[in-house]
Design an enzyme around this catalytic site. Structure first.
Site, PDB file in Angstrom:
ATOM      1  N   HIS A 371       0.804  -1.231   0.000  1.00  0.00           N
ATOM      2  CA  HIS A 371       0.000   0.000   0.000  1.00  0.00           C
ATOM      3  C   HIS A 371       0.830   1.272   0.000  1.00  0.00           C
ATOM      4  O   HIS A 371       0.273   2.357   0.174  1.00  0.00           O
ATOM      5  CB  HIS A 371      -0.912   0.053   1.231  1.00  0.00           C
ATOM      6  CG  HIS A 371      -1.977  -0.978   1.255  1.00  0.00           C
ATOM      7  ND1 HIS A 371      -3.244  -0.780   0.770  1.00  0.00           N
ATOM      8  CD2 HIS A 371      -1.964  -2.244   1.714  1.00  0.00           C
ATOM      9  CE1 HIS A 371      -3.978  -1.862   0.941  1.00  0.00           C
ATOM     10  NE2 HIS A 371      -3.219  -2.776   1.512  1.00  0.00           N
ATOM     11  N   LYS A 564      -8.321  14.111   5.039  1.00  0.00           N
ATOM     12  CA  LYS A 564      -7.503  12.902   5.013  1.00  0.00           C
ATOM     13  C   LYS A 564      -6.432  13.101   6.075  1.00  0.00           C
ATOM     14  O   LYS A 564      -6.300  14.206   6.620  1.00  0.00           O
ATOM     15  CB  LYS A 564      -6.865  12.680   3.639  1.00  0.00           C
ATOM     16  CG  LYS A 564      -6.163  13.934   3.060  1.00  0.00           C
ATOM     17  CD  LYS A 564      -5.644  13.680   1.646  1.00  0.00           C
ATOM     18  CE  LYS A 564      -6.681  13.907   0.569  1.00  0.00           C
ATOM     19  NZ  LYS A 564      -6.798  12.861  -0.412  1.00  0.00           N
ATOM     20  N   ARG A 565      -5.656  12.022   6.383  1.00  0.00           N
ATOM     21  CA  ARG A 565      -4.592  12.211   7.347  1.00  0.00           C
ATOM     22  C   ARG A 565      -3.670  13.357   6.908  1.00  0.00           C
ATOM     23  O   ARG A 565      -3.463  13.571   5.714  1.00  0.00           O
ATOM     24  CB  ARG A 565      -3.798  10.907   7.504  1.00  0.00           C
ATOM     25  CG  ARG A 565      -4.561   9.836   8.255  1.00  0.00           C
ATOM     26  CD  ARG A 565      -4.886  10.288   9.672  1.00  0.00           C
ATOM     27  NE  ARG A 565      -3.686  10.334  10.470  1.00  0.00           N
ATOM     28  CZ  ARG A 565      -3.337   9.410  11.369  1.00  0.00           C
ATOM     29  NH1 ARG A 565      -4.126   8.376  11.602  1.00  0.00           N
ATOM     30  NH2 ARG A 565      -2.232   9.530  12.055  1.00  0.00           N
ATOM     31  N   LYS A 570       0.864  14.509   1.265  1.00  0.00           N
ATOM     32  CA  LYS A 570      -0.504  14.794   0.813  1.00  0.00           C
ATOM     33  C   LYS A 570      -0.702  16.291   0.577  1.00  0.00           C
ATOM     34  O   LYS A 570      -1.694  16.730   0.032  1.00  0.00           O
ATOM     35  CB  LYS A 570      -1.518  14.285   1.832  1.00  0.00           C
ATOM     36  CG  LYS A 570      -1.523  12.760   2.002  1.00  0.00           C
ATOM     37  CD  LYS A 570      -2.571  12.324   3.027  1.00  0.00           C
ATOM     38  CE  LYS A 570      -2.480  10.861   3.415  1.00  0.00           C
ATOM     39  NZ  LYS A 570      -3.120   9.969   2.423  1.00  0.00           N
ATOM     40  N   THR A 675      -8.577   6.756  -1.693  1.00  0.00           N
ATOM     41  CA  THR A 675      -9.912   6.191  -1.887  1.00  0.00           C
ATOM     42  C   THR A 675     -10.983   7.249  -1.653  1.00  0.00           C
ATOM     43  O   THR A 675     -12.102   7.111  -2.137  1.00  0.00           O
ATOM     44  CB  THR A 675     -10.154   4.990  -0.949  1.00  0.00           C
ATOM     45  OG1 THR A 675      -9.619   5.299   0.341  1.00  0.00           O
ATOM     46  CG2 THR A 675      -9.504   3.737  -1.488  1.00  0.00           C
ATOM     47  N   LYS A 679     -14.855   8.438  -3.351  1.00  0.00           N
ATOM     48  CA  LYS A 679     -16.070   8.740  -2.587  1.00  0.00           C
ATOM     49  C   LYS A 679     -16.625  10.105  -2.976  1.00  0.00           C
ATOM     50  O   LYS A 679     -17.840  10.275  -3.137  1.00  0.00           O
ATOM     51  CB  LYS A 679     -15.776   8.710  -1.077  1.00  0.00           C
ATOM     52  CG  LYS A 679     -15.383   7.322  -0.579  1.00  0.00           C
ATOM     53  CD  LYS A 679     -14.765   7.332   0.816  1.00  0.00           C
ATOM     54  CE  LYS A 679     -14.054   6.012   1.077  1.00  0.00           C
ATOM     55  NZ  LYS A 679     -13.197   6.027   2.275  1.00  0.00           N
TER      56      LYS A 679
HETATM   57  C1  NTF Z   1      -2.476   3.703   2.132  1.00  0.00           C
HETATM   58  N1  NTF Z   1      -1.269   3.109   2.681  1.00  0.00           N
HETATM   59  C2  NTF Z   1      -2.102   4.613   0.970  1.00  0.00           C
HETATM   60  O1  NTF Z   1      -1.335   5.691   1.451  1.00  0.00           O
HETATM   61  C3  NTF Z   1      -3.340   5.123   0.246  1.00  0.00           C
HETATM   62  O2  NTF Z   1      -2.962   5.821  -0.915  1.00  0.00           O
HETATM   63  C4  NTF Z   1      -4.224   3.950  -0.160  1.00  0.00           C
HETATM   64  O3  NTF Z   1      -5.424   4.412  -0.717  1.00  0.00           O
HETATM   65  C5  NTF Z   1      -4.531   3.101   1.063  1.00  0.00           C
HETATM   66  O4  NTF Z   1      -3.321   2.642   1.671  1.00  0.00           O
HETATM   67  C6  NTF Z   1      -5.356   1.878   0.728  1.00  0.00           C
HETATM   68  O5  NTF Z   1      -4.735   1.123  -0.262  1.00  0.00           O
HETATM   69  C7  NTF Z   1      -1.022   3.005   3.979  1.00  0.00           C
HETATM   70  O6  NTF Z   1      -1.746   3.439   4.827  1.00  0.00           O
HETATM   71  C8  NTF Z   1       0.259   2.318   4.376  1.00  0.00           C
HETATM   72  F1  NTF Z   1       0.121   1.696   5.528  1.00  0.00           F
HETATM   73  F2  NTF Z   1       0.639   1.421   3.476  1.00  0.00           F
HETATM   74  F3  NTF Z   1       1.211   3.182   4.460  1.00  0.00           F
END
Ligand code: NTF
Length: 838
Positions: A371, A564-565, A570, A675, A679
């Site tokens: 991810h 978002k976080r 970001k 994601t 949405k």
């Molecule tokens: C996150 N990864 C990514 O930063 C996002 O872009 C993605 O949409 C989501 O996963 C779901 O696939 C993480 O949180 C991690 F843990 F891999 F850093």
């Protein structure tokens, strides 16, 4: 089980879920009066919520029982989704909608003296996740159940989920999220308890046939207790299980021997130490911190889950070689990678299989989803830490690595460097175990989560592994979202409008049906209804903003949202610098010029990891900028800047349907997928974004006329960074003005923001804020212009929604099932579905 002659009685008295309003009310009153020991004289909204939830839980659990029986009887392959995070949000509304009885519940609650919205709002979010990764797992559970796949989720039952965020004087303050006070959605399974071992040592010995064996001995034992959460499918009786493990001291309450000998404190301390394992979710998103307790959590959860999975398999009395035909385990990121090692240990040390036989089973069982490509998020564990906590596992890892490196050497005899590059053990001080490499070696498929991301992992961080294993091992499954929660539940009016034009709620099961909307893109009447719904959603958000921040915003203004976080990659900092730029532009205008501007509300939300100082600084700046702009009479309604406290799933359900434009503006190549972009578009908002993650596929699907793309491309990022560090790096002139204003102290003490500014001015601008700033602002101007033409804007939104079918998590789960898991759905029998309300 019960002998045949007595089963008739069981069948006759089998529990049944309610179907009618009358039965629902009966159940609610019964739960209030018995389970909760209250009455009509002291039943408040909390109690009504509890009783309604218990009524639905009873229903779900009878469905759950039947689903499990059916699956056991069919004896086919099951999927196990191992995730350290499940960001479920609220369960009641979801259960009512998936079961199809929300109308019944609404009428029933009203008859009993309650408004359904108030009851739904009593629920505390189940927030066992950080962000996208955990919410994806929750969407996947919804799709797995809705598509009738035999699947279980396995996770940890944290006592504290992600912290609650409070904003005090513009700063983030973390408050613990104790969510288990009352949780009607879980079933403790006090009979499903697994002993989990830590520390100790490895004893080598020869068995009676002279075979070399290893046994992990000594150390300490902690108990894992199962808690089951029923996961209802939409419009199906299939109800899957999410099993969460909770830790408990092996000696029960506390050590009586110590207690009796007067050592009361340490007997309680042992118990607390055991309970600490599942106490708290680590609050980092896209960051690995390598803390021992985290490794303990991972092993605890993985060992308990595998014990459960293996036990279930052994009941079928099949040969071990059939394990991969019965079991597919998906690793959600590297967090559960120890499962690879644990299964090898079980087969080798406990079941007595030979290495090769065991390894062939293991490597056919697992799939690994990556991810992130961010280096700071790739998990590594120090070898000494491993040696101490899991000595046998470390030996097995070394052995896996040895055989793996030998195979690489055979394949590339002339390439000496490749061995060091791909070794699971990094030769650093101290040595480190590279979990992603272990996950690749131990899995039969590795996937990324959007096309660009899956290409990037193949050409950058996992390049050598593509050479070693061949390209077929690596694949892409673009993320998706469940339309049940993210359209039907979050935006009921839009869902109803769509249903009225597409022949009912079928689009929630086959999202491609949304295509039918495209023919209404120019339909005056339809567009009017569409726009009214958006406006109503904005009014609702405006109320929320007023009640939580005290700021009045105009619902007719353009709502520009980034939730978002908080993370430098970001680029919320770019957004807030953009707001300052807009503010300075407004200030420099004549009143006449100002009249031509489109009023805008810039809305931010999101948590910063408690130890991520720069992210916290960004939150501080957003709040300070808001405080200045929101009370400046020159600006008025032309610009408001809002920071919404404590962004979470249930708030997302209010925020997302209210957006006109949302921001997905990560530095190209850094956001694996994203994601929330999906949405927002699904809810009739347009997006401004970079060519990153799933934005690219969203553009492909909805058309480039319907999205505002800007900024440098992933392929140019490396060169730009190099130029910053070794060439000349001139700051974008507009950004320079923004920085000047910050340094003047317009937004409070400039010193507070010097690191944020310095990262761009003096320290290489790693995230390319300056490089993209001009194109970002230009594109925002295009957004302003486009928004003025409401007629065209609404058409764009309708066309976009019509083309979003691809992003259903149902499509995504079907892809996993077919190309990675090789599992088939198992639909309930006709009679079972009859229990469903419509
Ligand atoms: C996150 N990864 C990514 O930063 C996002 O872009 C993605 O949409 C989501 O996963 C779901 O696939 C993480 O949180 C991690 F843990 F891999 F850093």
């Amino acid at each position: 089980s019960i002998p045949e002659p007595q089963r008739e009685a069981w069948k006759k008295f089998a529990a049944k879920g309610f179907r009618t309003q009358e039965d629902f009310e009966k159940e609610v009153v019964r739960h209030v009066e018995t389970t909760l020991a209250r009455s009509m004289f002291n039943c408040d909204e909390t109690a009504a919520y509890a009783a309604a939830s218990l009524a639905f839980r009873d229903r779900l659990i009878t469905q759950w029982n039947r689903t499990q029986q059916r699956q056991t009887f069919a004896d086919g392959k099951r999927v196990y989704y191992l995730s350290l995070e499940f960001l479920m949000g609220r369960a009641l509304d979801n259960a009512m909608l998936n079961v199809g009885l929300k109308d019944v519940a609404k009428a029933g609650l009203q008859d009993l003296g309650f408004r359904i919205e108030d009851i739904i709002n009593q629920e505390h979010d189940a927030a066992l996740g950080n962000g996208g990764l955990g919410r994806l797992a929750a969407c996947f559970l919804d799709s797995l159940a809705s598509l009738n796949y035999p699947a279980w989720g396995y996770g940890l039952r944290y006592r504290y989920g992600i912290f609650k965020q409070e904003i005090v004087d513009g700063y983030q303050v973390e408050v613990p999220d104790y969510w288990l006070d009352f949780n009607p959605w879980e079933f403790p399974r006090h009979d499903v308890v697994v002993d989990i071992q830590f520390y100790g040592h490895v004893r080598k010995f020869q068995d009676t046939q002279g075979k070399q064996c290893s046994s992990w001995e000594g150390g300490e034992i902690v108990k894992a207790v199962a808690y089951d959460v029923p996961i209802p499918g939409f419009d199906t009786a299939a109800t899957n299980n999410l099993r969460l493990w909770s830790s408990k001291a092996a000696s029960g309450e506390f050590d009586f021997q110590k207690f009796n000998s007067g050592d009361y404190e340490s007997s309680v301390a042992d118990q607390q130490r055991a309970e600490t394992i599942s106490a708290v979710l680590y609050p980092n998103d896209n960051l690995d911190r390598g803390k021992e307790l985290r490794l303990k959590q991972q092993y605890f959860w993985v060992a308990a889950s595998l014990y459960d999975i293996v036990r279930r398999f052994k009941k079928s009395k099949r040969a071990w070689s059939e394990f991969p035909d019965q079991v597919a385990i998906q690793l959600n990121d590297t967090h559960p990678t120890l499962a690879v090692v644990e299964l090898q240990r079980i087969l080798l040390d406990l079941e007595g299989l030979e290495w090769d036989e065991a390894w062939s089973i293991v490597s056919k069982t697992f799939g690994y989803t990556n991810h992130t490509v961010l280096p700071e998020a790739l998990e590594k564990w120090s070898v000494p830490l491993f040696q101490n906590l899991l000595p046998r596992h470390l030996q097995i890892i070394y052995e896996i690595n040895l055989y793996f490196l030998q195979s690489v050497e055979r394949k590339f005899p002339k390439d000496r460097d490749i061995l060091a590059r791909v070794s699971i053990i990094e030769e650093s001080q101290p040595k480190m175990v590279r979990m992603a490499f272990l996950a690749i070696v131990g899995s039969h498929k590795v996937n990324g989560v959007a096309e660009l991301h899956s290409d990037l992992i193949k050409t950058t961080i996992f390049k050598d592994f593509v050479k070693i294993f061949g390209p077929d091992k690596f694949t892409n499954v673009t993320n998706g979202i469940t339309p049940r929660r993210w359209l039907h539940q979050a935006n009921p009016r839009l869902s109803e409008l769509i249903a009225s034009k597409t022949g009912g709620l079928g689009f929630l099961k086959d999202l491609n049906i949304l295509n039918d909307l495209e023919k209404y893109a120019d339909d005056k009447e339809f567009k009017k209804e569409w726009a009214e719904i958006k406006y109503a959603n904005k009014v609702q958000l405006a109320k929320h903003i007023k009640s939580t921040t005290g700021v009045t915003v105009n619902p007719s203004a353009l709502f520009d949202i980034q939730v978002k976080r908080i993370h430098e990659y970001k680029r919320q900092q770019m957004n807030i610098f953009g707001c300052i730029h807009r503010y300075l532009t407004i200030k420099s205008m004549t009143p006449e010029e100002r009249k031509k501007l489109a009023p805008r509300v810039s809305i931010f939300g999101g948590k910063a990891a408690p130890g991520y100082w720069m992210a916290k600084t960004i939150i501080h700046l957003i709040n300070n900028v808001g405080a200045v702009i929101n009370k400046d009479p020159d600006v008025g309604d032309l610009l408001k800047v809002i920071f919404l406290e404590d962004y979470n799933v249930s708030k997302a359900e209010i925020i997302i349907p209210a957006s006109d434009i949302s921001e997905h503006i990560s530095t190209a190549g850094t956001e694996a997928s994203g994601t929330s972009n999906m949405k927002f578009v699904l809810n009739g908002g347009l997006i401004i974004g970079t060519c990153d993650g799933a934005n690219i596929e969203i553009t492909r699907e909805i058309g480039e006329n319907n999205i505002f793309l800007f900024g440098n491309l992933a392929e140019d990022v490396e060169d730009l960074r190099h130029a910053h560090n070794y060439g000349s790096h001139t700051l974008d002139p507009d950004l320079a003005k923004v920085f000047e204003e910050i340094k003047k102290g317009t937004f409070g003490d400039a010193g507070a923001f010097s690191a944020l500014v310095g990262a761009i001015e003096d320290h290489g601008d790693y995230y390319l804020v300056s490089d993209d700033f001009h194109s970002y602002n230009q594109t925002q101007t295009l957004v302003d212009e486009a928004y003025k033409n409401q007629d065209e804007w609404v058409s764009k939104c309708i066309i976009s929604v019509a083309r979003m079918g691809f992003f259903s998590s149902d499509r995504c789960i079907n892809e996993y099932a077919e190309s990675i898991w090789n599992v088939e759905p198992l639909a309930p029998e006709k009679g079972e579905t009859d229990g469903l309300g419509k």
